[in-house]
Design a protein around this motif. Structure first.
Motif: not given
Length: 281
Positions: A2-4, A6, A82, A85, A135
């Motif tokens: 997962s990424r902070h 997206a 996220a 976005i 990101s």
């Protein structure tokens, strides 16, 4: 993982699948309509099938994704962790895709920044990659948007098409310009400017036009670090030859992608398209 932040884009970015997977980029497909059959770009219709349909003069139109498709993409990103976005899309001059994303962003479970990059094909793809790199480094939504917008501002995209007829039919270039090209029997070189396709130069033969396309790409690349993409439709040998020459002539080349455009862009350019996208780092 997962990424902070997206990153979401659309199918006209024509990003290589390995790059999308590596950077966790989500793509929402546009639709191509062949006759009365609606097909998702990148999954249900090949560029080869499109080229054949165009050569047979079958009716081909394109349409944007629905807002609901973006809502699903945004929800999936939020569910994957996220908290923000960045949604990057092809020029609003070409498609209602940006507008659909804006509508969807209003009901997204996390904040969404929708950006009209003014770009298309890998000119859009390079913007998405720039945002994804920020990101991955822990950057914010604002920082990812700034990276994408800087890439877009520095980008140059040059296109050769065998005929302006497909662009004229789709309303992507003025009828007067298309008729002028036909009357003079010239081969047009086009560029992206202000989110629109504009005539850049008129050259007398295909070979001279392609040679000029190469020169424009080399001149724009200069000696700094750049990424380059070469696109084509039903012209793989032409594209590989151009790519090889650019590899030899651009000293600061970092990455070079060679790919056939998808059905949405191909429907408006026609078979024989050759393009070079130069993206300074």
């Amino acid at each position: 993982m997962s990424r902070h932040v997206a990153i979401v884009t659309d199918s006209t970015a024509y990003l290589p699948q390995p790059a999308m997977t590596r950077h966790g980029i989500t793509s929402v497909p546009l639709t191509v309509v062949l006759g009365d059959e609606a097909l998702e770009e990148g999954t249900e219709i090949s560029a080869r099938s499109l080229a054949l349909a165009l050569q047979k003069r079958r009716p081909v139109t394109t349409s944007r994704p629905s807002p609901e498709e973006f809502v699903r993409a945004y929800r999936a990103a939020a569910e994957a962790g996220a908290t923000g976005i960045v949604s990057l899309h092809l020029s609003a001059e070409f498609s209602g895709t940006y507008d659909a994303a804006v509508v969807a962003a209003k009901t997204a479970p996390v904040p969404v920044r929708v950006v009209d990059t003014g770009m298309v094909a890998m000119a859009l793809g390079f913007c998405a990659l720039a945002a994804a790199e920020v990101s991955e480094a822990g950057g914010s939504v604002d920082e990812a948007v700034a990276a994408a917008e800087k890439r877009a501002a520095d980008m140059s995209a040059y296109f050769y098409v065998d005929t302006l007829d497909y662009l004229r039919r789709g309303g992507r270039i003025g009828a007067a310009q298309a008729l002028l090209g036909s009357a003079l029997a010239v081969k047009p070189l086009l560029t992206l400017q202000g989110g629109r396709i504009e005539m850049l130069e008129k050259v007398r033969t295909a070979s001279k036009a392609i040679a000029r396309l190469e020169e424009l790409a080399v001149e724009r690349a200069g000696a700094g670090s750049v990424d380059v993409a070469v696109h084509h439709l039903a012209a793989p040998e032409r594209a590989e030859k151009l790519a090889q020459r650019l590899r030899e002539r651009i000293p600061g080349l970092v990455e070079l992608h060679v790919s056939e455009v998808g059905a949405v862009i191909g429907a408006h350019t026609g078979p024989g398209l050759l393009a070079a996208v130069v993206s300074p780092r």
